[in-house]
Design an enzyme around this catalytic site. Sequence first.
Site, PDB file in Angstrom:
ATOM      1  N   LYS A  78       0.848  -1.192   0.000  1.00 23.79           N
ATOM      2  CA  LYS A  78       0.000   0.000   0.000  1.00 23.79           C
ATOM      3  C   LYS A  78       0.885   1.244   0.000  1.00 23.79           C
ATOM      4  CE  LYS A  78      -3.836   2.042   2.660  1.00 23.79           C
ATOM      5  NZ  LYS A  78      -4.719   1.859   3.853  1.00 23.79           N
ATOM      6  N   SER A 153      -9.549   1.908   3.010  1.00 22.31           N
ATOM      7  CA  SER A 153      -8.715   2.676   2.105  1.00 22.31           C
ATOM      8  C   SER A 153      -7.695   1.822   1.346  1.00 22.31           C
ATOM      9  CB  SER A 153      -7.947   3.744   2.903  1.00 22.31           C
ATOM     10  OG  SER A 153      -7.102   3.141   3.876  1.00 22.31           O
ATOM     11  N   SER A 177      -9.712  -0.603   7.386  1.00 22.45           N
ATOM     12  CA  SER A 177      -9.237  -0.467   6.009  1.00 22.45           C
ATOM     13  C   SER A 177      -8.450  -1.644   5.472  1.00 22.45           C
ATOM     14  CB  SER A 177      -8.395   0.808   5.875  1.00 22.45           C
ATOM     15  OG  SER A 177      -9.214   1.942   6.001  1.00 22.45           O
TER      16      SER A 177
END
Length: 509
Positions: A78, A153, A177
């Site tokens: 990420k 997210s 998330s």
Amino acid sequence: MSRDLTTSDAATLQAVLLEGGTTSVELTQAYLDRIAAEDAELGSYLHVDPEAALGRATAIDEAGTAGTGLAGIPVALKDVVVTQGVPTTSGSRILEGWEPPYDGTVAARLKAADTVLLGKTNMDEFAMGSSTENSAYRVTRNPWDPERIPGGSSGGSSAAVAAGLAPWAIGTDTGGSIRQPAALTGLVGHKPTYGSVSRYGLIAFSSSLDQAGPMARTVLDAALLHEAIGGHDPLDSTSIDAPVPVLAESARRGAGGDLSGLRVGIVRELGGEGHTDGYEEGVLARVAEAVALLEGMGAEVREVSCPAFDLALPAYYLIAPSEASSNLSRFDGVRYGLRVGDDGDRDLDEVMALTREQGFGAEVKRRIILGTYALSSGYYEAYYGQAQKVRTLISRDFTAGFDQVDVLVSPTTPTVAFPLGSRVDDPVAMYAADLCTLPASLAGVPAISVPCGLSDGLPVGFQIMAPALADDRCYQVAAALEAAQDAARGSRFLDQLPRRDAQPAGGVA
């Protein structure tokens, strides 16, 4: 052959590498080919460097270590994980093009394990969102239905793994998330006990909540990746000085299917009896079937009430924005990142204001304003202080619940993946996507999401929560459920994902 490689779980790839059935270069090339062919439509990556990935894979092959541990297996990170020399933006224009001079601990540990970095995945800006529609760069789509969101997210990580553009990935979880996007894309996603995985080098959203963790195709894969990144880190002042639990072995033991003596508590306030408003019928039906499978393996099931969980949503959306308003003050156009209006005619305050106005997106600005207000003189105790008291009550409810049962369970999300754009103009509806995941985040306890079937052709997630530092318990129960479901359907869960024709190459920065 490459398509077979890219739909295999990481544990299988580990064995194939060790036996000489493929090389790290061949495996890495297979993923790079698929990224080039399909990610223009999917939008899961923000940065991919094929030359660097193949160079690292070549070095691992030449060293003869591929298949030993995680060596030679590709991974996606990420874009919130600071990575030396690799563009790291946290999904924001304010950090566009920034190449960090150091590795965060998660990145460093994966590098030490000889994994191959495929690239940095898309995300909601500064991890603020539940749909990955708040990225400053591109929208990410759900591989199960490209017109729906992949969660957020960490939606770039979830979409990449589900679509076969990475065997596994790192996400971060502040209020859900990791677990929420895992649920919406049919993956396993685990939020570790707070402090058990280092936050050093994670671009901060909410420091008392942020936690990195694995997103994978299977429970065993998630456990293997978690073991590689976990453990004490003296660079992180919130790091717990405790050994990493034996997670992979717990997953293997759970896959045996014996849960005799395990006490499972269905959380009444999270879709249990009498608390079903906002929950889709298909989601509740799949969760009920998963609970029945646990009972069939010997678990004792009862309902547990945690009254303060009803207050988790408002408490979180006071605490997290308050911490964000402080953390994001460092992005001022002075030290690094975007700098706007520095033409010699403006003073520093004007430059800072212009930089933040152009560099931050709407959702980030909304949360900074909300957090600054909650911390302001005259309102601190009424809002932030009260939210922290609610947080204490939630932790006490967990303590009381775990006095009665070994794990607590619930749906991971109240609904399946919703259509792109359907909640962009309704922040309250967007925030409600995290309804089930917030309590574990606020209390700092571990929680895992594991697929438990389909509703209207879309994945449903089953959440398992355990006491602090009992992450191994999450993996054991999740693996038992996974094995029982795979046996019942005769295939792995992601084998049900509709496959699309490869798209033209391109779209990767």
